[in-house]
Design a protein around this motif. Structure first.
Motif, PDB file in Angstrom:
ATOM      1  N   MET A   1       0.841  -1.170   0.000  1.00 43.82           N
ATOM      2  CA  MET A   1       0.000   0.000   0.000  1.00 43.82           C
ATOM      3  C   MET A   1       0.893   1.242   0.000  1.00 43.82           C
ATOM      4  O   MET A   1       1.828   1.344   0.783  1.00 43.82           O
ATOM      5  CB  MET A   1      -0.907  -0.012   1.225  1.00 43.82           C
ATOM      6  CG  MET A   1      -1.846   1.166   1.282  1.00 43.82           C
ATOM      7  SD  MET A   1      -2.970   1.123   2.704  1.00 43.82           S
ATOM      8  CE  MET A   1      -4.217   0.019   2.114  1.00 43.82           C
ATOM      9  N   THR A   2       0.604   2.205  -0.848  1.00 43.53           N
ATOM     10  CA  THR A   2       1.393   3.435  -0.925  1.00 43.53           C
ATOM     11  C   THR A   2       0.721   4.535  -0.100  1.00 43.53           C
ATOM     12  O   THR A   2      -0.425   4.397   0.332  1.00 43.53           O
ATOM     13  CB  THR A   2       1.519   3.911  -2.383  1.00 43.53           C
ATOM     14  OG1 THR A   2       0.232   4.337  -2.827  1.00 43.53           O
ATOM     15  CG2 THR A   2       2.075   2.827  -3.287  1.00 43.53           C
ATOM     16  N   HIS A   3       1.427   5.632   0.065  1.00 40.68           N
ATOM     17  CA  HIS A   3       0.839   6.786   0.757  1.00 40.68           C
ATOM     18  C   HIS A   3      -0.385   7.302   0.013  1.00 40.68           C
ATOM     19  O   HIS A   3      -1.360   7.725   0.630  1.00 40.68           O
ATOM     20  CB  HIS A   3       1.867   7.904   0.909  1.00 40.68           C
ATOM     21  CG  HIS A   3       2.978   7.566   1.843  1.00 40.68           C
ATOM     22  ND1 HIS A   3       2.783   7.433   3.196  1.00 40.68           N
ATOM     23  CD2 HIS A   3       4.294   7.331   1.622  1.00 40.68           C
ATOM     24  CE1 HIS A   3       3.929   7.138   3.777  1.00 40.68           C
ATOM     25  NE2 HIS A   3       4.864   7.059   2.846  1.00 40.68           N
ATOM     26  N   ASP A   4      -0.345   7.257  -1.314  1.00 44.85           N
ATOM     27  CA  ASP A   4      -1.488   7.707  -2.110  1.00 44.85           C
ATOM     28  C   ASP A   4      -2.711   6.839  -1.860  1.00 44.85           C
ATOM     29  O   ASP A   4      -3.839   7.328  -1.870  1.00 44.85           O
ATOM     30  CB  ASP A   4      -1.149   7.696  -3.605  1.00 44.85           C
ATOM     31  CG  ASP A   4      -0.146   8.771  -3.972  1.00 44.85           C
ATOM     32  OD1 ASP A   4       0.002   9.745  -3.198  1.00 44.85           O
ATOM     33  OD2 ASP A   4       0.487   8.648  -5.030  1.00 44.85           O
ATOM     34  N   ASP A   5      -2.498   5.567  -1.620  1.00 41.91           N
ATOM     35  CA  ASP A   5      -3.615   4.661  -1.345  1.00 41.91           C
ATOM     36  C   ASP A   5      -4.273   4.981  -0.007  1.00 41.91           C
ATOM     37  O   ASP A   5      -5.466   4.765   0.180  1.00 41.91           O
ATOM     38  CB  ASP A   5      -3.144   3.205  -1.322  1.00 41.91           C
ATOM     39  CG  ASP A   5      -2.646   2.736  -2.680  1.00 41.91           C
ATOM     40  OD1 ASP A   5      -3.095   3.290  -3.711  1.00 41.91           O
ATOM     41  OD2 ASP A   5      -1.800   1.822  -2.705  1.00 41.91           O
ATOM     42  N   GLN A   6      -3.497   5.483   0.927  1.00 43.78           N
ATOM     43  CA  GLN A   6      -4.000   5.783   2.275  1.00 43.78           C
ATOM     44  C   GLN A   6      -4.687   7.148   2.362  1.00 43.78           C
ATOM     45  O   GLN A   6      -5.458   7.393   3.281  1.00 43.78           O
ATOM     46  CB  GLN A   6      -2.857   5.728   3.275  1.00 43.78           C
ATOM     47  CG  GLN A   6      -2.219   4.366   3.385  1.00 43.78           C
ATOM     48  CD  GLN A   6      -0.953   4.398   4.221  1.00 43.78           C
ATOM     49  OE1 GLN A   6      -0.676   5.351   4.929  1.00 43.78           O
ATOM     50  NE2 GLN A   6      -0.170   3.337   4.119  1.00 43.78           N
ATOM     51  N   LEU A   7      -4.418   8.037   1.427  1.00 44.94           N
ATOM     52  CA  LEU A   7      -4.926   9.400   1.486  1.00 44.94           C
ATOM     53  C   LEU A   7      -6.446   9.494   1.598  1.00 44.94           C
ATOM     54  O   LEU A   7      -6.945  10.225   2.457  1.00 44.94           O
ATOM     55  CB  LEU A   7      -4.418  10.210   0.284  1.00 44.94           C
ATOM     56  CG  LEU A   7      -4.786  11.683   0.283  1.00 44.94           C
ATOM     57  CD1 LEU A   7      -4.223  12.388   1.516  1.00 44.94           C
ATOM     58  CD2 LEU A   7      -4.271  12.337  -0.990  1.00 44.94           C
ATOM     59  N   ALA A   9      -8.638   7.534   2.952  1.00 45.89           N
ATOM     60  CA  ALA A   9      -9.067   7.143   4.291  1.00 45.89           C
ATOM     61  C   ALA A   9      -8.675   8.198   5.321  1.00 45.89           C
ATOM     62  O   ALA A   9      -9.452   8.523   6.214  1.00 45.89           O
ATOM     63  CB  ALA A   9      -8.468   5.792   4.671  1.00 45.89           C
ATOM     64  N   VAL A  10      -7.487   8.747   5.184  1.00 47.12           N
ATOM     65  CA  VAL A  10      -7.035   9.786   6.108  1.00 47.12           C
ATOM     66  C   VAL A  10      -7.931  11.014   5.990  1.00 47.12           C
ATOM     67  O   VAL A  10      -8.392  11.569   6.991  1.00 47.12           O
ATOM     68  CB  VAL A  10      -5.558  10.156   5.845  1.00 47.12           C
ATOM     69  CG1 VAL A  10      -5.161  11.398   6.618  1.00 47.12           C
ATOM     70  CG2 VAL A  10      -4.648   8.988   6.187  1.00 47.12           C
ATOM     71  N   ASN A  13     -11.520  10.691   7.465  1.00 44.88           N
ATOM     72  CA  ASN A  13     -11.613  10.715   8.923  1.00 44.88           C
ATOM     73  C   ASN A  13     -11.160  12.032   9.537  1.00 44.88           C
ATOM     74  O   ASN A  13     -11.240  12.202  10.748  1.00 44.88           O
ATOM     75  CB  ASN A  13     -10.798   9.568   9.521  1.00 44.88           C
ATOM     76  CG  ASN A  13     -11.405   8.223   9.173  1.00 44.88           C
ATOM     77  OD1 ASN A  13     -12.614   8.058   9.266  1.00 44.88           O
ATOM     78  ND2 ASN A  13     -10.578   7.293   8.757  1.00 44.88           N
TER      79      ASN A  13
END
Length: 83
Positions: A1-7, A9-10, A13
């Motif tokens: 998972m990359t940082h872009d994939d997490q964006l 969700a971040v 929230n």
């Protein structure tokens, strides 16, 4: 998972998102020196809350000026915040 994939969700929230004034996303104060921006922000803050403005005047960093109202001063400790 990359940082872009997490964006997503971040961001989903987050209650607040703060962009840096001179970053690649937000260029609000382009060309103005930081100390000039801090003075302008301090003047605005002082017009609304002299005690917070006085505290903000202790720095020439605009990010610190923006953060200063969240720090309680002795004169504001007994007051409720304005909304």
């Amino acid at each position: 998972m990359t940082h872009d994939d997490q964006l997503p969700a971040v961001l989903a929230n987050a209650r607040v998102i703060f962009f840096d004034f001179d970053g690649p996303v937000c260029d609000v104060f382009a060309g103005l020196p930081a100390h000039d921006v801090a003075k302008q922000l301090t003047a605005l803050l002082s017009s609304q809350d002299p005690a917070a403005g006085s505290k903000a005047a202790e720095t020439d960093d605009p990010i610190e000026v923006c953060a200063s109202p969240t720090r309680r001063t002795p004169s504001s400790a007994g007051r409720s915040s304005r909304h």
